[in-house]
Design a protein around this motif. Structure first.
Motif, PDB file in Angstrom:
ATOM      1  N   LYS A  55       0.834  -1.201   0.000  1.00  0.00           N
ATOM      2  CA  LYS A  55       0.000   0.000   0.000  1.00  0.00           C
ATOM      3  C   LYS A  55       0.872   1.255   0.000  1.00  0.00           C
ATOM      4  O   LYS A  55       0.637   2.208  -0.755  1.00  0.00           O
ATOM      5  CB  LYS A  55      -0.917  -0.009   1.221  1.00  0.00           C
ATOM      6  CG  LYS A  55      -1.819   1.223   1.359  1.00  0.00           C
ATOM      7  CD  LYS A  55      -2.742   1.056   2.567  1.00  0.00           C
ATOM      8  CE  LYS A  55      -3.670   2.264   2.721  1.00  0.00           C
ATOM      9  NZ  LYS A  55      -2.954   3.493   3.113  1.00  0.00           N
ATOM     10  N   ASN A  56       1.892   1.256   0.847  1.00  0.00           N
ATOM     11  CA  ASN A  56       2.765   2.431   0.955  1.00  0.00           C
ATOM     12  C   ASN A  56       3.540   2.689  -0.334  1.00  0.00           C
ATOM     13  O   ASN A  56       3.717   3.837  -0.750  1.00  0.00           O
ATOM     14  CB  ASN A  56       3.742   2.257   2.118  1.00  0.00           C
ATOM     15  CG  ASN A  56       3.059   2.332   3.472  1.00  0.00           C
ATOM     16  OD1 ASN A  56       1.934   2.829   3.581  1.00  0.00           O
ATOM     17  ND2 ASN A  56       3.725   1.838   4.502  1.00  0.00           N
ATOM     18  N   VAL A  57       4.011   1.617  -0.965  1.00  0.00           N
ATOM     19  CA  VAL A  57       4.741   1.775  -2.228  1.00  0.00           C
ATOM     20  C   VAL A  57       3.804   2.301  -3.311  1.00  0.00           C
ATOM     21  O   VAL A  57       4.149   3.227  -4.064  1.00  0.00           O
ATOM     22  CB  VAL A  57       5.380   0.437  -2.673  1.00  0.00           C
ATOM     23  CG1 VAL A  57       5.967   0.564  -4.075  1.00  0.00           C
ATOM     24  CG2 VAL A  57       6.470   0.012  -1.694  1.00  0.00           C
ATOM     25  N   LYS A  58       2.623   1.718  -3.388  1.00  0.00           N
ATOM     26  CA  LYS A  58       1.659   2.121  -4.409  1.00  0.00           C
ATOM     27  C   LYS A  58       1.243   3.585  -4.255  1.00  0.00           C
ATOM     28  O   LYS A  58       1.080   4.316  -5.247  1.00  0.00           O
ATOM     29  CB  LYS A  58       0.423   1.222  -4.344  1.00  0.00           C
ATOM     30  CG  LYS A  58      -0.603   1.506  -5.429  1.00  0.00           C
ATOM     31  CD  LYS A  58      -1.767   0.523  -5.342  1.00  0.00           C
ATOM     32  CE  LYS A  58      -2.789   0.795  -6.440  1.00  0.00           C
ATOM     33  NZ  LYS A  58      -3.931  -0.174  -6.377  1.00  0.00           N
ATOM     34  N   GLU A  59       1.077   4.038  -3.033  1.00  0.00           N
ATOM     35  CA  GLU A  59       0.603   5.396  -2.776  1.00  0.00           C
ATOM     36  C   GLU A  59       1.735   6.395  -2.556  1.00  0.00           C
ATOM     37  O   GLU A  59       1.492   7.566  -2.260  1.00  0.00           O
ATOM     38  CB  GLU A  59      -0.307   5.385  -1.548  1.00  0.00           C
ATOM     39  CG  GLU A  59      -1.565   4.544  -1.745  1.00  0.00           C
ATOM     40  CD  GLU A  59      -2.444   4.485  -0.509  1.00  0.00           C
ATOM     41  OE1 GLU A  59      -2.028   5.042   0.538  1.00  0.00           O
ATOM     42  OE2 GLU A  59      -3.546   3.909  -0.585  1.00  0.00           O
ATOM     43  N   SER A  60       2.974   5.934  -2.711  1.00  0.00           N
ATOM     44  CA  SER A  60       4.127   6.801  -2.456  1.00  0.00           C
ATOM     45  C   SER A  60       4.170   8.005  -3.389  1.00  0.00           C
ATOM     46  O   SER A  60       3.817   7.910  -4.564  1.00  0.00           O
ATOM     47  CB  SER A  60       5.422   6.001  -2.609  1.00  0.00           C
ATOM     48  OG  SER A  60       6.544   6.847  -2.470  1.00  0.00           O
ATOM     49  N   LYS A  61       4.605   9.123  -2.846  1.00  0.00           N
ATOM     50  CA  LYS A  61       4.803  10.350  -3.630  1.00  0.00           C
ATOM     51  C   LYS A  61       6.279  10.557  -3.960  1.00  0.00           C
ATOM     52  O   LYS A  61       6.700  11.646  -4.364  1.00  0.00           O
ATOM     53  CB  LYS A  61       4.288  11.560  -2.843  1.00  0.00           C
ATOM     54  CG  LYS A  61       2.834  11.467  -2.415  1.00  0.00           C
ATOM     55  CD  LYS A  61       1.887  11.349  -3.603  1.00  0.00           C
ATOM     56  CE  LYS A  61       0.429  11.312  -3.138  1.00  0.00           C
ATOM     57  NZ  LYS A  61      -0.497  11.118  -4.277  1.00  0.00           N
ATOM     58  N   ALA A  62       7.082   9.510  -3.780  1.00  0.00           N
ATOM     59  CA  ALA A  62       8.524   9.611  -4.033  1.00  0.00           C
ATOM     60  C   ALA A  62       8.796  10.024  -5.468  1.00  0.00           C
ATOM     61  O   ALA A  62       8.138   9.558  -6.401  1.00  0.00           O
ATOM     62  CB  ALA A  62       9.197   8.269  -3.736  1.00  0.00           C
ATOM     63  N   ASN A  71      12.289   4.748   1.650  1.00  0.00           N
ATOM     64  CA  ASN A  71      11.121   5.017   2.496  1.00  0.00           C
ATOM     65  C   ASN A  71      10.318   3.768   2.849  1.00  0.00           C
ATOM     66  O   ASN A  71       9.509   3.807   3.784  1.00  0.00           O
ATOM     67  CB  ASN A  71      10.185   6.012   1.810  1.00  0.00           C
ATOM     68  CG  ASN A  71      10.757   7.416   1.753  1.00  0.00           C
ATOM     69  OD1 ASN A  71      11.757   7.711   2.407  1.00  0.00           O
ATOM     70  ND2 ASN A  71      10.137   8.282   0.973  1.00  0.00           N
ATOM     71  N   ASN A  72      10.534   2.678   2.128  1.00  0.00           N
ATOM     72  CA  ASN A  72       9.641   1.535   2.287  1.00  0.00           C
ATOM     73  C   ASN A  72      10.301   0.219   2.676  1.00  0.00           C
ATOM     74  O   ASN A  72       9.585  -0.753   2.966  1.00  0.00           O
ATOM     75  CB  ASN A  72       8.845   1.334   0.993  1.00  0.00           C
ATOM     76  CG  ASN A  72       7.854   2.455   0.765  1.00  0.00           C
ATOM     77  OD1 ASN A  72       6.815   2.525   1.425  1.00  0.00           O
ATOM     78  ND2 ASN A  72       8.178   3.362  -0.150  1.00  0.00           N
ATOM     79  N   PHE A  73      11.642   0.170   2.697  1.00  0.00           N
ATOM     80  CA  PHE A  73      12.317  -1.065   3.061  1.00  0.00           C
ATOM     81  C   PHE A  73      13.443  -0.779   4.049  1.00  0.00           C
ATOM     82  O   PHE A  73      14.134   0.234   3.930  1.00  0.00           O
ATOM     83  CB  PHE A  73      12.878  -1.759   1.809  1.00  0.00           C
ATOM     84  CG  PHE A  73      11.815  -2.151   0.821  1.00  0.00           C
ATOM     85  CD1 PHE A  73      11.098  -3.330   0.995  1.00  0.00           C
ATOM     86  CD2 PHE A  73      11.511  -1.342  -0.269  1.00  0.00           C
ATOM     87  CE1 PHE A  73      10.106  -3.700   0.091  1.00  0.00           C
ATOM     88  CE2 PHE A  73      10.520  -1.702  -1.175  1.00  0.00           C
ATOM     89  CZ  PHE A  73       9.809  -2.879  -0.985  1.00  0.00           C
ATOM     90  N   PRO A  74      13.660  -1.662   5.031  1.00  0.00           N
ATOM     91  CA  PRO A  74      14.724  -1.451   6.010  1.00  0.00           C
ATOM     92  C   PRO A  74      16.112  -1.546   5.369  1.00  0.00           C
ATOM     93  O   PRO A  74      16.343  -2.396   4.509  1.00  0.00           O
ATOM     94  CB  PRO A  74      14.518  -2.591   7.018  1.00  0.00           C
ATOM     95  CG  PRO A  74      13.164  -3.123   6.756  1.00  0.00           C
ATOM     96  CD  PRO A  74      12.876  -2.877   5.318  1.00  0.00           C
ATOM     97  N   LEU A  75      17.010  -0.693   5.806  1.00  0.00           N
ATOM     98  CA  LEU A  75      18.398  -0.720   5.334  1.00  0.00           C
ATOM     99  C   LEU A  75      19.154  -1.818   6.067  1.00  0.00           C
ATOM    100  O   LEU A  75      19.148  -1.880   7.296  1.00  0.00           O
ATOM    101  CB  LEU A  75      19.056   0.636   5.584  1.00  0.00           C
ATOM    102  CG  LEU A  75      20.507   0.792   5.135  1.00  0.00           C
ATOM    103  CD1 LEU A  75      20.630   0.659   3.625  1.00  0.00           C
ATOM    104  CD2 LEU A  75      21.064   2.139   5.599  1.00  0.00           C
ATOM    105  N   LEU A  76      19.795  -2.670   5.311  1.00  0.00           N
ATOM    106  CA  LEU A  76      20.525  -3.807   5.873  1.00  0.00           C
ATOM    107  C   LEU A  76      22.019  -3.564   5.918  1.00  0.00           C
ATOM    108  O   LEU A  76      22.701  -3.918   6.875  1.00  0.00           O
ATOM    109  CB  LEU A  76      20.230  -5.063   5.040  1.00  0.00           C
ATOM    110  CG  LEU A  76      20.919  -6.357   5.433  1.00  0.00           C
ATOM    111  CD1 LEU A  76      20.396  -6.850   6.776  1.00  0.00           C
ATOM    112  CD2 LEU A  76      20.702  -7.435   4.373  1.00  0.00           C
ATOM    113  N   ASP A  77      22.563  -2.945   4.875  1.00  0.00           N
ATOM    114  CA  ASP A  77      24.015  -2.814   4.761  1.00  0.00           C
ATOM    115  C   ASP A  77      24.347  -1.708   3.767  1.00  0.00           C
ATOM    116  O   ASP A  77      23.500  -1.317   2.949  1.00  0.00           O
ATOM    117  CB  ASP A  77      24.613  -4.137   4.265  1.00  0.00           C
ATOM    118  CG  ASP A  77      26.061  -4.337   4.686  1.00  0.00           C
ATOM    119  OD1 ASP A  77      26.680  -3.379   5.193  1.00  0.00           O
ATOM    120  OD2 ASP A  77      26.578  -5.444   4.501  1.00  0.00           O
ATOM    121  N   THR A  78      25.561  -1.201   3.845  1.00  0.00           N
ATOM    122  CA  THR A  78      26.044  -0.200   2.896  1.00  0.00           C
ATOM    123  C   THR A  78      27.443  -0.584   2.444  1.00  0.00           C
ATOM    124  O   THR A  78      28.280  -0.937   3.272  1.00  0.00           O
ATOM    125  CB  THR A  78      26.087   1.204   3.532  1.00  0.00           C
ATOM    126  OG1 THR A  78      24.782   1.559   3.998  1.00  0.00           O
ATOM    127  CG2 THR A  78      26.551   2.250   2.522  1.00  0.00           C
TER     128      THR A  78
END
Length: 224
Positions: A55-62, A71-78
């Motif tokens: 829902k959040n991805v579909k309605e995102s204003k990014a 904005n929609n997925f947790p950061l795991l590593d860089t």
């Protein structure tokens, strides 16, 4: 004296055996430092439910794929290098096709690869989104947001075989014969990146310039 000499021989043999068992890992992990090891899977970032993510991805204003993923997925590593950066996000709620379809639906990519061996790539201006099913953790999907500079200067071209035509890679990376030139360089140096893996591994033949830095617990749903 004879007993003392025998003890020395046994000690030398033991050292040789230990080196043989563990020494080979150095070649595969040259300069590679991973953020996650087998005993840290229970400490992976939290995330919203499947329905909430979709829902959040579909309605995102990014306005960019970078912002959408962040904005929609947790950061795991860089992974930081002198020639580009790659950020690894994750989900246990969505499948690989669901991740790809939701991102494509929200922001249209320039190119979409075939899905090959549980991985797929979406190409956007200035970024590659490389989606993979984890080889180490069943049910976990990694979403690598890599700058085009990172892909151009670090990735092994073999990673994309069967996924994207050579001329597409040449075009999006703005390099004539990138595939052939990079393949030659990888053979000569062995210094190429082959996609993200957990347990501190980057699925590479070894690359001294790549470093992972833990970002455990960040992203949407953290702290729940």
């Amino acid at each position: 004296m004879r007993e003392f000499g025998g003890m020395i021989v046994v000690g030398v043999i033991a050292v040789i055996l230990l080196f043989t068992m563990f020494g080979n890992n150095d070649d595969q992990m040259r300069g590679m430092s991973g953020s996650y090891t087998e005993d840290t899977y229970n400490d992976l970032p939290d995330e919203p439910s499947r329905a909430e993510i979709l829902k959040n991805v579909k309605e995102s204003k990014a306005n960019s794929i970078e912002q959408l993923v962040q904005n929609n997925f947790p950061l795991l590593d860089t992974i930081r290098t002198d020639q580009g950066i790659s950020r690894i996000y994750m989900t246990r709620e969505l499948t690989l096709p669901e991740v790809a379809e939701s991102l494509k639906g929200a922001i249209k990519p320039v190119e979409v690869s075939e899905q090959v061996e549980s991985r797929q790539a979406l190409i956007y201006p200035e970024h590659f989104v490389i989606i993979q099913e984890s080889q180490e953790e069943p049910g976990l999907v990694t979403i690598e947001l890599a700058s085009d500079q990172f892909v151009k200067n670090n990735y092994s071209p073999g990673f994309f075989e069967g996924m994207l035509a050579y001329y597409i890679l040449d075009e999006v990376l703005d390099v004539d014969d990138w595939f052939k030139k990079r393949k030659r360089s990888c053979r000569q140096t062995g210094d190429c990146y082959g996609g993200y893996g957990m347990y501190g591994s980057y699925n590479s033949g070894g690359s001294g310039s790549l470093r992972g830095s833990s970002n455990r617990g960040g992203g949407p749903g953290s702290g729940k």
